[in-house]
Design a protein around this motif. Sequence first.
Motif, PDB file in Angstrom:
ATOM      1  N   LEU A 106       0.848  -1.188   0.000  1.00 30.81           N
ATOM      2  CA  LEU A 106       0.000   0.000   0.000  1.00 30.81           C
ATOM      3  C   LEU A 106       0.882   1.236   0.000  1.00 30.81           C
ATOM      4  O   LEU A 106       1.968   1.238   0.588  1.00 30.81           O
ATOM      5  N   ARG A 107       0.386   2.282  -0.668  1.00 28.04           N
ATOM      6  CA  ARG A 107       1.135   3.542  -0.751  1.00 28.04           C
ATOM      7  C   ARG A 107       2.577   3.292  -1.192  1.00 28.04           C
ATOM      8  O   ARG A 107       3.523   3.849  -0.641  1.00 28.04           O
ATOM      9  N   ALA A 108       2.704   2.453  -2.215  1.00 25.21           N
ATOM     10  CA  ALA A 108       4.022   2.035  -2.689  1.00 25.21           C
ATOM     11  C   ALA A 108       4.542   3.030  -3.724  1.00 25.21           C
ATOM     12  O   ALA A 108       4.563   2.759  -4.932  1.00 25.21           O
ATOM     13  N   GLY A 109       4.990   4.185  -3.245  1.00 23.18           N
ATOM     14  CA  GLY A 109       5.494   5.205  -4.143  1.00 23.18           C
ATOM     15  C   GLY A 109       6.766   4.788  -4.849  1.00 23.18           C
ATOM     16  O   GLY A 109       7.014   5.169  -5.992  1.00 23.18           O
ATOM     17  N   ASN A 110       7.583   3.977  -4.181  1.00 25.41           N
ATOM     18  CA  ASN A 110       8.815   3.464  -4.766  1.00 25.41           C
ATOM     19  C   ASN A 110       9.320   2.307  -3.912  1.00 25.41           C
ATOM     20  O   ASN A 110       8.668   1.920  -2.935  1.00 25.41           O
ATOM     21  N   ALA A 111      10.467   1.762  -4.270  1.00 25.05           N
ATOM     22  CA  ALA A 111      10.985   0.567  -3.615  1.00 25.05           C
ATOM     23  C   ALA A 111      11.472   0.814  -2.189  1.00 25.05           C
ATOM     24  O   ALA A 111      11.704  -0.148  -1.446  1.00 25.05           O
ATOM     25  N   CYS A 112      11.604   2.066  -1.796  1.00 26.18           N
ATOM     26  CA  CYS A 112      12.181   2.385  -0.488  1.00 26.18           C
ATOM     27  C   CYS A 112      11.167   2.950   0.500  1.00 26.18           C
ATOM     28  O   CYS A 112      11.503   3.131   1.680  1.00 26.18           O
ATOM     29  N   GLY A 136      14.215  10.344   0.741  1.00 31.24           N
ATOM     30  CA  GLY A 136      15.244  10.756  -0.203  1.00 31.24           C
ATOM     31  C   GLY A 136      15.765   9.639  -1.077  1.00 31.24           C
ATOM     32  O   GLY A 136      16.523   9.895  -2.013  1.00 31.24           O
ATOM     33  N   GLN A 137      15.370   8.401  -0.794  1.00 30.01           N
ATOM     34  CA  GLN A 137      15.803   7.267  -1.603  1.00 30.01           C
ATOM     35  C   GLN A 137      14.592   6.640  -2.291  1.00 30.01           C
ATOM     36  O   GLN A 137      13.507   6.581  -1.711  1.00 30.01           O
ATOM     37  N   THR A 138      14.785   6.154  -3.508  1.00 30.16           N
ATOM     38  CA  THR A 138      13.654   5.634  -4.280  1.00 30.16           C
ATOM     39  C   THR A 138      13.894   4.256  -4.868  1.00 30.16           C
ATOM     40  O   THR A 138      12.937   3.587  -5.244  1.00 30.16           O
ATOM     41  N   GLN A 139      15.138   3.796  -4.983  1.00 27.32           N
ATOM     42  CA  GLN A 139      15.428   2.517  -5.604  1.00 27.32           C
ATOM     43  C   GLN A 139      16.060   1.558  -4.605  1.00 27.32           C
ATOM     44  O   GLN A 139      16.798   1.977  -3.706  1.00 27.32           O
ATOM     45  N   SER A 140      15.783   0.276  -4.787  1.00 23.57           N
ATOM     46  CA  SER A 140      16.313  -0.723  -3.861  1.00 23.57           C
ATOM     47  C   SER A 140      17.830  -0.757  -3.883  1.00 23.57           C
ATOM     48  O   SER A 140      18.466  -1.160  -2.898  1.00 23.57           O
ATOM     49  N   SER A 141      18.437  -0.328  -4.984  1.00 27.31           N
ATOM     50  CA  SER A 141      19.896  -0.255  -5.036  1.00 27.31           C
ATOM     51  C   SER A 141      20.430   0.796  -4.061  1.00 27.31           C
ATOM     52  O   SER A 141      21.593   0.753  -3.656  1.00 27.31           O
ATOM     53  N   GLU A 142      19.559   1.741  -3.666  1.00 28.07           N
ATOM     54  CA  GLU A 142      19.957   2.765  -2.695  1.00 28.07           C
ATOM     55  C   GLU A 142      19.663   2.332  -1.267  1.00 28.07           C
ATOM     56  O   GLU A 142      20.513   2.475  -0.375  1.00 28.07           O
ATOM     57  N   CYS A 143      18.448   1.813  -1.024  1.00 27.19           N
ATOM     58  CA  CYS A 143      18.036   1.538   0.367  1.00 27.19           C
ATOM     59  C   CYS A 143      18.221   0.084   0.783  1.00 27.19           C
ATOM     60  O   CYS A 143      18.253  -0.216   1.982  1.00 27.19           O
ATOM     61  N   GLY A 144      18.315  -0.845  -0.186  1.00 32.16           N
ATOM     62  CA  GLY A 144      18.471  -2.252   0.177  1.00 32.16           C
ATOM     63  C   GLY A 144      17.328  -2.722   1.064  1.00 32.16           C
ATOM     64  O   GLY A 144      16.160  -2.463   0.775  1.00 32.16           O
TER      65      GLY A 144
END
Length: 241
Positions: A106-112, A136-144
């Motif tokens: 839900l409310r899945a704006g991005n992967a992070c 400030g992070q949007t991709q799983s490569s950033e937040c893991g």
Amino acid sequence: MDDGRDRIFDFRMLVPAILCAAAFCPAQAQIAGRTVSVPRGALCVTEGEIGAEGGDRLTVESTKMRAYVNTWTGDALEARFTYLGPTAEESALASGAIRRQFGLKLRAGNACNLVYAMWRIEPESKLVISIKRNPGQTQSSECGNRGYTNIKPRHAAPVPPLEPGRAHTLAAAIEGSELRVTADGREVWEGDLGEEAGELRGPVGVRSDNARLALELKAGVPGGIHPDFRLACKSGPGTSD
């Protein structure tokens, strides 16, 4: 001329609706308000694969599946699904753990940044609600796998174990910061997600790990006119959640 037969016919047509209102049809009564079916074409799959059978029936065979609905919906999603057993191979989570589970996003704006309602199958049967928040992070490569917080409920009940071949429903809806989750027509989680959830914006979606599934999805529709548009489908390395 009205001889009464039309009135009898109309009453009989209402019987199914009356029975459902009396909770004999829990699978169709999970989300309040109007709903719309989610076909395969309305899903953006960011990891794994989702197959399509007749109608809006979907299939999952991938060890990891991540997807979101790329049409306009509200903060509510219902899955009517059958767990078909473990996948042929298994894939570990980023933490190294092996887990079998299926759940809603839900409310899945991005992967992070999003909310999860996950029905865990193995190693322990339970429902886990968590927020993944990484400003400030949007991709799983950033937040893991960072930024997860499991949320304690105000009220909760255990979910039944998922056994291969048995049909179940899982539905979740957010209003403001309040989340309500039902399983098989029964409320199993209710509580306040906190201020962070109120800051999240994004579509609904689904996720699975190491589980084979057959499912149908229905999303809640906000009031007002339904606009005809699609979100951009952002998939590929680093976009998965």
